[in-house]
Design a protein around this motif. Sequence first.
Motif, short mmCIF file in Angstrom:
data_model
loop_
_atom_site.label_atom_id
_atom_site.label_comp_id
_atom_site.label_asym_id
_atom_site.label_seq_id
_atom_site.Cartn_x
_atom_site.Cartn_y
_atom_site.Cartn_z
N GLY A 150 0.80 -1.22 0.00
CA GLY A 150 0.00 0.00 0.00
C GLY A 150 0.84 1.27 0.00
N ASP A 153 0.46 3.43 -3.04
CA ASP A 153 -0.78 4.16 -3.35
C ASP A 153 -0.62 5.67 -3.20
N GLN A 155 2.16 7.22 -0.78
CA GLN A 155 3.50 7.65 -0.39
C GLN A 155 4.38 7.92 -1.62
N ASP B 97 -2.31 1.61 9.55
CA ASP B 97 -1.10 0.80 9.69
C ASP B 97 -1.08 -0.20 8.54
N ILE B 98 -0.12 -1.11 8.53
CA ILE B 98 -0.14 -2.16 7.52
C ILE B 98 -1.30 -3.12 7.84
N THR B 99 -1.72 -3.87 6.84
CA THR B 99 -2.96 -4.64 6.97
C THR B 99 -2.99 -5.57 8.18
N PRO B 122 -5.42 7.28 5.94
CA PRO B 122 -5.15 6.54 4.69
C PRO B 122 -3.69 6.45 4.27
N TYR B 123 -2.75 7.00 5.04
CA TYR B 123 -1.36 7.11 4.57
C TYR B 123 -0.73 5.77 4.16
N PHE B 124 -1.18 4.68 4.79
CA PHE B 124 -0.59 3.37 4.48
C PHE B 124 -1.16 2.72 3.23
N GLY B 125 -2.13 3.38 2.59
CA GLY B 125 -2.63 2.86 1.32
C GLY B 125 -4.04 2.32 1.38
N VAL B 126 -4.60 2.13 0.19
CA VAL B 126 -6.00 1.74 0.04
C VAL B 126 -6.28 0.37 0.66
N GLU B 127 -5.40 -0.59 0.37
CA GLU B 127 -5.60 -1.98 0.83
C GLU B 127 -5.77 -2.08 2.34
N THR B 128 -5.16 -1.14 3.06
CA THR B 128 -5.11 -1.27 4.52
C THR B 128 -6.46 -0.99 5.20
N LYS B 171 -9.86 7.26 -4.39
CA LYS B 171 -9.55 5.83 -4.29
C LYS B 171 -10.58 5.06 -3.48
N PHE B 172 -11.42 5.78 -2.74
CA PHE B 172 -12.37 5.09 -1.88
C PHE B 172 -13.82 5.25 -2.38
#
Lengths: 269, 269
Positions: A150, A153, A155, B97-99, B122-128, B171-172
């Motif tokens: 992620g 996405d 960063q 955080d990470i997933t 959302p800083y860690f990305g969409v998947e998280t 993205k969401f």
Amino acid sequence: MRFLDKLKKCISKNNSLLCIGLDPNLNKLPHIFPREKKSILEFNCSIIETTYDVVCAYKLNSAFYEALGARGFEILKKTIENIPDEIPVILDAKRGDITSSVEMYAQSVFVEFGADAVTFNPYFGVETIEPFIQFDDKFVFVVVLSSNQGAFDFQYLRCGDKFLFQIIAEKFLGEKFANVGFVVGATRGEDISLVRNLSDEKLFLIPGIGVQKGDLEIALRYGINRDKICLINVGREIIYASDSGDFKQKVRLKAIEFRDKINKIVERL
Amino acid sequence: MRFLDKLKKCISKNNSLLCIGLDPNLNKLPHIFPREKKSILEFNCSIIETTYDVVCAYKLNSAFYEALGARGFEILKKTIENIPDEIPVILDAKRGDITSSVEMYAQSVFVEFGADAVTFNPYFGVETIEPFIQFDDKFVFVVVLSSNQGAFDFQYLRCGDKFLFQIIAEKFLGEKFANVGFVVGATRGEDISLVRNLSDEKLFLIPGIGVQKGDLEIALRYGINRDKICLINVGREIIYASDSGDFKQKVRLKAIEFRDKINKIVERL
């Protein structure tokens, strides 16, 4: 004592850049522990007992304690109390909010739970780190580059001629942020250099080694600063080293293996 | 019941878009409460008792509970238990955080503390966000635009022809994120339209009214979705409405005043 002094003392005493991630998951506890919440404290204490002279710090990911509900925070507090005073404790809470709320988080992390350092999510802006850095014997690691997929996405978004993570990291340089370091995932490989190039002084906390398969050699090449230090965090691969009665020995051996592997690479750099 | 259904029911029953922020600060408690941690629960319960038929939701900022240490989490849990079942509870924890860590946070927020919704960084990305949205009767508010000055540091960075916060919000969107809304600070004024333009459907949680001086009229103009709903959060200006014996009455009056002011504006839109 200031965090950086405490850390350097511990690094030199234990000859180690290894930080162990105490992120206990009830479903993964070795079978010698009864599967109940109170086992977590015992599990943590066993790991501390068998590794305290092999590490330079412990990192506790708040999420794993919060998953246990209110009880988890007691376990978090007691775990921190059980870590010898001379070993720095990082509460990996990734907190971030508007300043008036971060004041509360600072009170929580540094006063109530007694951690020496915290991880910080920068999305709310530079000013919002203030309540943390006002504790000048404490330390803050800004999450710059995370270890997961992620990371790409947001960063890695291009903002002008830079990546977002570079722009963020640049804002936390200089004397004012002397007690601020960066979280940079080992899985980002050569890109760690893009953060290191901004400062040869900043302390990096590097997760992503072990289960997440970051490259240790590359992480160290760009991860260590001019004092030749950084924090290499390893969690799962050490704390779940064995499922049976030899658990403490296996955890210790695994920790020593990582410590030595790190030292061997650093010697060559 | 799904969060959005529960919320809509509560909005229509109480004819209210007002969400009260239960962010208790030990140093600001009305003097009728002894200045000790256990007063916080009593303070919260008083506010709930006197406003439960005037609000559409309560938002609890985790930071204010964490500042009380392990004990704070018990108070957080008991406060949530004291909120009538038909009123949605948002745990404003800004977790990210990470997933594998977000899985733990989801367990904490939704299972251990029993909140109906959470705020997400959302800083860690969409998947998280996945571990949160897997609870399909729950809801997640992604922090898009915060209410503080620090919002300008990174959220407003230009990435190509857009601001970072627009790229994140985009993205969401879509069916997969049906149970995802956005946090958009009232203090961002007309810029709220930049988020609203992406979707006329998304539910917005809007802090920054009251002490932070966001413009209510502008916030509502762009804040409400096609169902004419959003959540206007007011914390300090309501919960500290009085310092003396008339505390409960004053809190209720202040809450009614906000609810009516909101309704009057929405009628005109």
